[in-house]
Design a protein around this motif. Structure first.
Motif, short mmCIF file in Angstrom:
data_model
loop_
_atom_site.label_atom_id
_atom_site.label_comp_id
_atom_site.label_asym_id
_atom_site.label_seq_id
_atom_site.Cartn_x
_atom_site.Cartn_y
_atom_site.Cartn_z
N GLY A 19 43.57 -1.57 -26.40
CA GLY A 19 44.68 -1.42 -25.48
C GLY A 19 44.41 -2.21 -24.22
N ASN A 20 44.47 -1.56 -23.07
CA ASN A 20 44.21 -2.23 -21.79
C ASN A 20 42.75 -2.13 -21.36
OD1 ASN A 20 46.83 -3.19 -21.15
ND2 ASN A 20 47.46 -1.09 -20.68
N TYR A 21 41.87 -1.64 -22.22
CA TYR A 21 40.48 -1.43 -21.84
C TYR A 21 39.56 -2.44 -22.53
CZ TYR A 21 41.81 2.97 -19.68
OH TYR A 21 42.37 3.92 -18.86
N LEU A 22 38.64 -2.98 -21.76
CA LEU A 22 37.60 -3.86 -22.29
C LEU A 22 36.28 -3.10 -22.30
CD1 LEU A 22 36.61 -6.82 -23.03
CD2 LEU A 22 35.86 -6.91 -20.65
N PHE A 23 35.61 -3.10 -23.44
CA PHE A 23 34.30 -2.46 -23.60
C PHE A 23 33.27 -3.56 -23.82
CE2 PHE A 23 37.50 0.55 -24.81
CZ PHE A 23 37.04 1.78 -24.40
N ALA A 24 32.26 -3.61 -22.99
CA ALA A 24 31.22 -4.62 -23.11
C ALA A 24 29.85 -3.95 -23.11
CB ALA A 24 31.32 -5.63 -21.97
N TYR A 25 29.00 -4.32 -24.07
CA TYR A 25 27.68 -3.70 -24.24
C TYR A 25 26.60 -4.78 -24.23
CZ TYR A 25 30.60 -0.02 -26.37
OH TYR A 25 31.57 0.92 -26.64
N ASN A 26 25.51 -4.44 -23.61
CA ASN A 26 24.31 -5.25 -23.74
C ASN A 26 23.22 -4.36 -24.34
OD1 ASN A 26 22.08 -6.88 -23.57
ND2 ASN A 26 22.03 -7.00 -21.33
#
Length: 652
Positions: free
Chosen positions: A580-587
């Motif tokens: 949707g309107n959310y960005l999920f970023a993982y390191n």
């Protein structure tokens, strides 16, 4: 109808004829079982069988076709046979009418059932309250008919909006003290906690009466009786009523996949025969579970079970069910030692079409009685159509549990170093589901918390948890465990295809396994409880994990749409996607942090809404949440510290 299911999943087209045969069997079998009634009307058997008040007193009915005599015994006759309390036969049914004053609230009673070659004392099949004697440890039905009838106040209750955020809970082990907690305790102490941490659905385990506490409620004896070890029927009603006042949906584990083999307490040999409720011969025994298996094709058995489905909705206002052991029901093999890696596995003759018919009817009852109720199938096989609407040739479940997800995490943690996690495989498995179904994702449930297994936090930290869970402690093992515990739960929850589940206490990393009182542990309750004080102590990392979970549930209520804009760089340990309107970023890198790391995203302004590295969540506070982010040329530049996740919302 079958064409609709094949349109949703074109891979089913080669099996069109078998799907049509399945559909035809369900239709014809349903007609045979229902005998001209609707499913919801057929499911009113609990109003006919069992014990009921009449204008002149009491009437009792039982189905026991192989019995040749039944006598009511109890406190009122000093547990002795008396001809005045002998039932009369009407085909396979038995009937007894009694004066009003004979039976009083609190009286205990049983049936003395006689058959060719033997006899035995039995608890009525439709008994609504069953208690255990403290001294003899024997169970008996008890009349629960208080002068003051329970008053419901939930008339205007509306089920919460999707997604269902499910808090799997066990009333008995919900206290911090070494005891069996009560419905009243759970209502007073645990419901407010569930509401506060942001879950909208309470899933109650072990509701129906079961003789052995350590069975976790999965060896049911008395299907219409709420377990008396937790309190009275009215106290369970008060629990549901209070939850509704809080805006919480309440569903229960319903165990129709098998039945306890106990004869004095349960249904096995109720009328002297082994096949009254269960299959003939070897098929009537579930050897792996040491229990009995129902004959779903017998109309009287379907009548009993469907009436049980409706009973809890009508009498206790439950909002749906998690059907236990559906895989075992679906297949003659009980799904044992099968991988279900090919569509051929669903059409090789192993599917029990009688069980499939029963599950279809059960879903019709639930949704016919309570429009907004939900049903969840505990099925590992992902049978085509199981979680599809009945009007597209589905079986009617609203959701299927993604049972492979916790196994995926266990396998990853056991077999791979942090830097070797296969991010592509993880994201694929977490988002995989049949095209026609919605699923409930979870990183761990009660299964992973049982003694002999390990919870995620214990798998990550092990014995270091006992000495290094102070918020100020910088032990590297626990630091890693806390960081990955948050990343695993965020990744699992944010990629769900329908809803998310956690087990009571796991949300804050409860430190120990579950082990019910048994001879092997000296009948100890030490591990059959929840240590809430750990989550409530701001000086401990448990509190920080609990705060992260609360932020997670708040976020999940606003996340929808498909997983899009996927980006994976295996070498860097970086994974990102839009929802949707959310960005999920993982390191996921254990040591490497990145500055101005570019991930794909729609152009626009973004605001950070969640960082797993925030100090309130036990992180190091390396990410400035007040920085404005701007995506240009389809890319967003981020600061991604090692072992952290960042969630940003695209401004409208």
């Amino acid at each position: 109808m079958v064409k609709k299911l094949m349109q949703l999943d074109p891979w089913l087209e080669p099996y069109g004829d078998k799907l049509k045969a399945r559909h035809w069997h369900i239709l014809e079998n349903s007609r045979r079982i229902l005998g001209g009634k609707s499913a919801t009307e057929f499911a009113l058997g609990y109003l006919y069988y069992g014990r009921h008040r009449t204008d002149g007193g009491w009437i009792m009915r039982e189905w026991a076709p192989h019995a040749n005599k039944i006598v009511l015994v109890g406190d009122f006759c000093d547990w002795q046979d008396d001809a005045r309390y002998e039932f009369t036969r009407d085909g396979g049914d038995w009937l007894l009418e009694l004066p009003d004053k004979l039976l009083q609230h609190g009286d205990n009673y049983k049936l003395h059932v006689y058959w060719d070659g033997g006899d035995g004392y039995r608890i009525p099949a439709y008994a609504r309250y069953v208690v255990q004697d403290d001294e003899t440890k024997l169970f008996a039905a008890q009349i629960w008919q208080p002068k003051q009838e329970f008053k419901w106040t939930d008339r205007g209750f509306r089920s919460p909006a999707d997604p269902p955020l499910i808090y799997e809970a066990h009333v008995g082990m919900s206290s911090e003290r070494e005891e069996v907690a009560s419905y009243a305790y759970f209502t007073r102490e645990v419901l407010p906690r569930i509401k506060r941490v942001g879950y909208n659905t309470v899933q109650l385990m072990a509701v129906a009466e079961h003789p052995y506490y350590g069975s976790f409620g999965y060896h049911v004896a008395n299907y219409f009786a709420p377990s008396s070890r937790f309190g009275t029927p009215d106290e369970l009603k008060a629990l549901v009523n209070t939850a509704h006042a809080m805006g919480l949906r309440v569903i229960m584990d319903i165990v129709h996949s098998h039945s306890v083999k106990n004869e004095a307490e349960g249904l096995s040999r109720f009328d002297g025969s082994y096949s009254q409720y269960f299959h003939e011969g070897e098929r009537g025994h579930h050897r792996q579970w040491d229990s009995r298996t129902f004959d779903y094709g017998k109309p009287e058995v379907a009548h009993f079970l469907l009436s049980n489905v409706r009973y809890w909705l009508d009498e206790y206002h439950f909002d749906g069910y998690r059907f236990d052991g559906v895989t075992s029901m679906l297949y003659y093999s009980h799904g044992l030692e099968k991988s279900y890696s090919s569509y051929d596995d669903y059409f090789d003759g192993d599917v029990d079409l009688d069980a499939l018919t029963y599950l279809t009817l059960a879903n019709a009852v639930v949704h016919g009685v309570k429009k907004h109720a939900i049903t969840i199938a505990e099925d590992m096989s992902a049978l085509p159509g199981l979680a599809a609407p009945i009007d597209v040739d589905g079986i009617g479940f609203d959701y299927r549990l993604s049972m492979g997800v916790p196994d995926l995490w266990i396998k990853t943690l056991k077999e791979k170093k942090d830097e070797d996690w296969d991010l592509t495989h993880l994201l694929h498995e977490l988002t995989a589901h049949r095209p026609e179904e919605r699923t409930i994702s979870y990183a761990e449930s009660h299964d992973q918390a049982l003694v002999g297994d390990k919870t995620l936090i214990f798998r990550l930290a092990d014995a270091d948890m006992y000495d290094h869970m102070l918020a100020s402690d910088t032990d590297l093992v626990v630091e890693r465990a806390v960081a990955l515990h948050k990343l695993i739960r965020l990744l699992t929850a944010s990629t769900h295809s329908g809803g998310y589940l956690t087990f009571m206490g796991n949300e804050y990393g409860h430190p120990e396994w579950i082990d019910f009182p048994r001879p092997g542990n000296g009948w100890s309750y030490q591990y059959a409880r929840r240590q809430w004080s750990l989550a409530d102590d701001a000086n401990l990392k448990y509190s920080q994990l609990g705060s992260f979970d609360q932020a997670l549930t708040t976020l999940l209520r606003d996340v929808d749409g498909e997983v899009d804009y996927r980006y994976i760089h295996q070498g860097d340990g970086v994974l990102s996607y839009m929802r949707g309107n959310y960005l999920f970023a993982y390191n996921f890198s254990p040591a490497q942090s990145y500055t101005d790391y570019g991930v794909p995203a729609p152009n626009g302004k973004y605001t950070a809404v969640l960082s797993s590295d925030s100090k309130e969540f036990g992180g190091q506070g390396r990410v400035d949440s007040h920085v404005a982010y701007m995506a240009t040329s389809g890319q967003l530049m981020l600061y991604l510290p090692a072992r952290t996740a960042l969630v940003l919302r695209r401004d409208k």
